[in-house]
Design a protein around this motif. Structure first.
Motif, PDB file in Angstrom:
ATOM      1  N   ALA A   1     -63.005  20.417  16.900  1.00  0.00           N
ATOM      2  CA  ALA A   1     -62.969  21.649  17.670  1.00  0.00           C
ATOM      3  C   ALA A   1     -62.353  21.389  19.047  1.00  0.00           C
ATOM      4  CB  ALA A   1     -64.371  22.220  17.811  1.00  0.00           C
ATOM      5  N   ALA A   2     -62.629  20.214  19.611  1.00  0.00           N
ATOM      6  CA  ALA A   2     -62.051  19.843  20.895  1.00  0.00           C
ATOM      7  C   ALA A   2     -60.673  19.226  20.680  1.00  0.00           C
ATOM      8  CB  ALA A   2     -62.954  18.847  21.607  1.00  0.00           C
ATOM      9  N   SER A   3     -59.818  19.406  21.649  1.00  0.00           N
ATOM     10  CA  SER A   3     -58.496  18.806  21.600  1.00  0.00           C
ATOM     11  C   SER A   3     -58.115  18.315  22.975  1.00  0.00           C
ATOM     12  CB  SER A   3     -57.459  19.822  21.103  1.00  0.00           C
ATOM     13  OG  SER A   3     -57.315  20.882  22.028  1.00  0.00           O
ATOM     14  N   SER A   4     -57.193  17.381  23.013  1.00  0.00           N
ATOM     15  CA  SER A   4     -56.724  16.857  24.289  1.00  0.00           C
ATOM     16  C   SER A   4     -55.384  16.170  24.091  1.00  0.00           C
ATOM     17  CB  SER A   4     -57.739  15.868  24.866  1.00  0.00           C
ATOM     18  OG  SER A   4     -57.262  15.328  26.083  1.00  0.00           O
ATOM     19  N   THR A   5     -54.558  16.250  25.092  1.00  0.00           N
ATOM     20  CA  THR A   5     -53.277  15.544  25.040  1.00  0.00           C
ATOM     21  C   THR A   5     -53.368  14.178  25.698  1.00  0.00           C
ATOM     22  OG1 THR A   5     -52.577  16.597  27.092  1.00  0.00           O
ATOM     23  CG2 THR A   5     -51.934  17.677  25.041  1.00  0.00           C
ATOM     24  N   TYR A   6     -54.487  13.890  26.386  1.00  0.00           N
ATOM     25  CA  TYR A   6     -54.590  12.611  27.084  1.00  0.00           C
ATOM     26  C   TYR A   6     -55.967  11.960  26.982  1.00  0.00           C
ATOM     27  CZ  TYR A   6     -56.990  15.445  30.575  1.00  0.00           C
ATOM     28  OH  TYR A   6     -57.866  16.285  31.220  1.00  0.00           O
ATOM     29  N   ARG A   7     -57.003  12.738  26.709  1.00  0.00           N
ATOM     30  CA  ARG A   7     -58.370  12.202  26.725  1.00  0.00           C
ATOM     31  C   ARG A   7     -58.743  11.699  25.335  1.00  0.00           C
ATOM     32  NH1 ARG A   7     -63.380  14.971  26.159  1.00  0.00           N
ATOM     33  NH2 ARG A   7     -62.196  16.919  25.949  1.00  0.00           N
ATOM     34  N   ALA A   8     -59.398  10.548  25.302  1.00  0.00           N
ATOM     35  CA  ALA A   8     -59.870  10.020  24.026  1.00  0.00           C
ATOM     36  C   ALA A   8     -61.016  10.874  23.508  1.00  0.00           C
ATOM     37  CB  ALA A   8     -60.329   8.577  24.194  1.00  0.00           C
ATOM     38  N   LEU A   9     -61.002  11.153  22.239  1.00  0.00           N
ATOM     39  CA  LEU A   9     -62.081  11.903  21.596  1.00  0.00           C
ATOM     40  C   LEU A   9     -62.691  11.016  20.520  1.00  0.00           C
ATOM     41  CD1 LEU A   9     -60.248  15.332  21.156  1.00  0.00           C
ATOM     42  CD2 LEU A   9     -61.942  14.739  22.907  1.00  0.00           C
ATOM     43  N   PRO A  10     -64.003  11.033  20.375  1.00  0.00           N
ATOM     44  CA  PRO A  10     -64.636  10.122  19.417  1.00  0.00           C
ATOM     45  C   PRO A  10     -64.518  10.599  17.983  1.00  0.00           C
ATOM     46  CG  PRO A  10     -66.290  11.501  20.461  1.00  0.00           C
ATOM     47  CD  PRO A  10     -64.989  11.815  21.140  1.00  0.00           C
ATOM     48  N   VAL A  11     -64.642   9.669  17.061  1.00  0.00           N
ATOM     49  CA  VAL A  11     -64.723  10.020  15.652  1.00  0.00           C
ATOM     50  C   VAL A  11     -66.130  10.521  15.348  1.00  0.00           C
ATOM     51  CG1 VAL A  11     -62.918   8.456  14.864  1.00  0.00           C
ATOM     52  CG2 VAL A  11     -65.263   7.615  15.105  1.00  0.00           C
ATOM     53  N   SER A  12     -66.284  11.233  14.248  1.00  0.00           N
ATOM     54  CA  SER A  12     -67.582  11.799  13.912  1.00  0.00           C
ATOM     55  C   SER A  12     -67.616  12.214  12.456  1.00  0.00           C
ATOM     56  CB  SER A  12     -67.884  13.015  14.799  1.00  0.00           C
ATOM     57  OG  SER A  12     -69.100  13.636  14.424  1.00  0.00           O
ATOM     58  N   PHE A  13     -68.826  12.185  11.872  1.00  0.00           N
ATOM     59  CA  PHE A  13     -69.072  12.744  10.547  1.00  0.00           C
ATOM     60  C   PHE A  13     -69.855  14.058  10.644  1.00  0.00           C
ATOM     61  CE2 PHE A  13     -66.957   9.874   8.142  1.00  0.00           C
ATOM     62  CZ  PHE A  13     -67.533   8.637   7.891  1.00  0.00           C
ATOM     63  N   ALA A  14     -70.111  14.528  11.855  1.00  0.00           N
ATOM     64  CA  ALA A  14     -70.860  15.774  11.995  1.00  0.00           C
ATOM     65  C   ALA A  14     -69.959  16.960  11.682  1.00  0.00           C
ATOM     66  CB  ALA A  14     -71.409  15.896  13.414  1.00  0.00           C
ATOM     67  N   PRO A  15     -70.277  17.751  10.683  1.00  0.00           N
ATOM     68  CA  PRO A  15     -69.406  18.884  10.335  1.00  0.00           C
ATOM     69  C   PRO A  15     -69.178  19.852  11.492  1.00  0.00           C
ATOM     70  CG  PRO A  15     -70.955  18.461   8.553  1.00  0.00           C
ATOM     71  CD  PRO A  15     -71.380  17.614   9.708  1.00  0.00           C
ATOM     72  N   ASN A  16     -70.183  20.028  12.339  1.00  0.00           N
ATOM     73  CA  ASN A  16     -70.012  20.993  13.427  1.00  0.00           C
ATOM     74  C   ASN A  16     -69.158  20.446  14.570  1.00  0.00           C
ATOM     75  OD1 ASN A  16     -71.785  19.248  14.610  1.00  0.00           O
ATOM     76  ND2 ASN A  16     -73.464  20.706  14.828  1.00  0.00           N
ATOM     77  N   TYR A  17     -68.711  19.206  14.446  1.00  0.00           N
ATOM     78  CA  TYR A  17     -67.758  18.632  15.404  1.00  0.00           C
ATOM     79  C   TYR A  17     -66.345  19.154  15.143  1.00  0.00           C
ATOM     80  CZ  TYR A  17     -65.288  14.840  17.925  1.00  0.00           C
ATOM     81  OH  TYR A  17     -64.486  14.101  18.771  1.00  0.00           O
ATOM     82  N   TYR A  18     -66.152  19.654  13.929  1.00  0.00           N
ATOM     83  CA  TYR A  18     -64.829  20.070  13.494  1.00  0.00           C
ATOM     84  C   TYR A  18     -64.707  21.587  13.534  1.00  0.00           C
ATOM     85  CZ  TYR A  18     -64.429  15.225  12.194  1.00  0.00           C
ATOM     86  OH  TYR A  18     -64.387  13.852  12.249  1.00  0.00           O
ATOM     87  N   GLY A  19     -63.565  22.056  14.039  1.00  0.00           N
ATOM     88  CA  GLY A  19     -63.407  23.488  14.231  1.00  0.00           C
ATOM     89  C   GLY A  19     -62.496  24.163  13.237  1.00  0.00           C
ATOM     90  N   THR A  20     -61.638  23.379  12.576  1.00  0.00           N
ATOM     91  CA  THR A  20     -60.696  23.956  11.619  1.00  0.00           C
ATOM     92  C   THR A  20     -60.707  23.113  10.356  1.00  0.00           C
ATOM     93  OG1 THR A  20     -59.276  24.784  13.399  1.00  0.00           O
ATOM     94  CG2 THR A  20     -58.303  24.639  11.202  1.00  0.00           C
ATOM     95  N   TRP A  21     -60.769  23.794   9.229  1.00  0.00           N
ATOM     96  CA  TRP A  21     -60.856  23.144   7.926  1.00  0.00           C
ATOM     97  C   TRP A  21     -59.727  23.624   7.021  1.00  0.00           C
ATOM     98  CZ3 TRP A  21     -65.057  19.876   6.562  1.00  0.00           C
ATOM     99  CH2 TRP A  21     -66.040  19.758   7.548  1.00  0.00           C
ATOM    100  N   GLY A  22     -59.304  22.724   6.137  1.00  0.00           N
ATOM    101  CA  GLY A  22     -58.383  23.119   5.101  1.00  0.00           C
ATOM    102  C   GLY A  22     -59.116  23.794   3.955  1.00  0.00           C
TER     103      GLY A  22
END
Length: 129
Positions: free
Chosen positions: A99-120
């Motif tokens: 769900a979060a995005s950044s062009t410069y900031r590191a974002l952590p990996v996760s298995f939490a489904p609610n961490y993700y904002g867009t799904w195929g």
């Protein structure tokens, strides 16, 4: 932002498949990407996740040593290489981006489904003889 998975199918035990996740409408490189799967009658579970740069990956214990996640940000596409497939790998496989995005900031990996904002929409993988 839209994600489209491809590459699923029917494969015999021990076989391989390579799933692709093509992103459109945004820069995939700004997002953490994850792969999830859902078997019939079971909850969706995290399979693998990869950071924006690809320098950090995580895998579910059930797939470690058999699956490899990767990404080509220039092509706006992510991949899940699946080797030595087992019947218990059968399910619908989904890619997702954070769900979060950044062009410069590191974002952590996760298995939490609610961490993700867009799904195929998912792609079916069936492992059977």
């Amino acid at each position: 932002l839209q994600l489209v998975e491809s590459g699923g199918g029917l494969v015999q035990p021990g076989g391989s498949l390579r799933l692709s996740c093509a992103a459109s409408g945004t820069r995939l490189g700004d997002y953490v990407m994850g792969w999830f799967r859902q078997a019939p009658g079971k909850e969706r579970e995290g399979v693998s996740s990869i950071t924006r740069s690809g320098d950090t990956t995580i895998y579910a214990d059930a797939v470690k040593g058999r699956f490899t996640i990767s990404r080509d940000n220039a092509e706006n596409t992510g991949y899940l290489q699946m080797n030595n497939l087992k019947p218990e790998d059968t399910g619908i496989y989904y890619c997702a981006v954070s769900a979060a995005s950044s062009t410069y900031r590191a974002l952590p990996v996760s298995f939490a489904p609610n961490y993700y904002g867009t799904w195929g929409q998912g792609t079916q993988v069936t492992v059977s003889s």
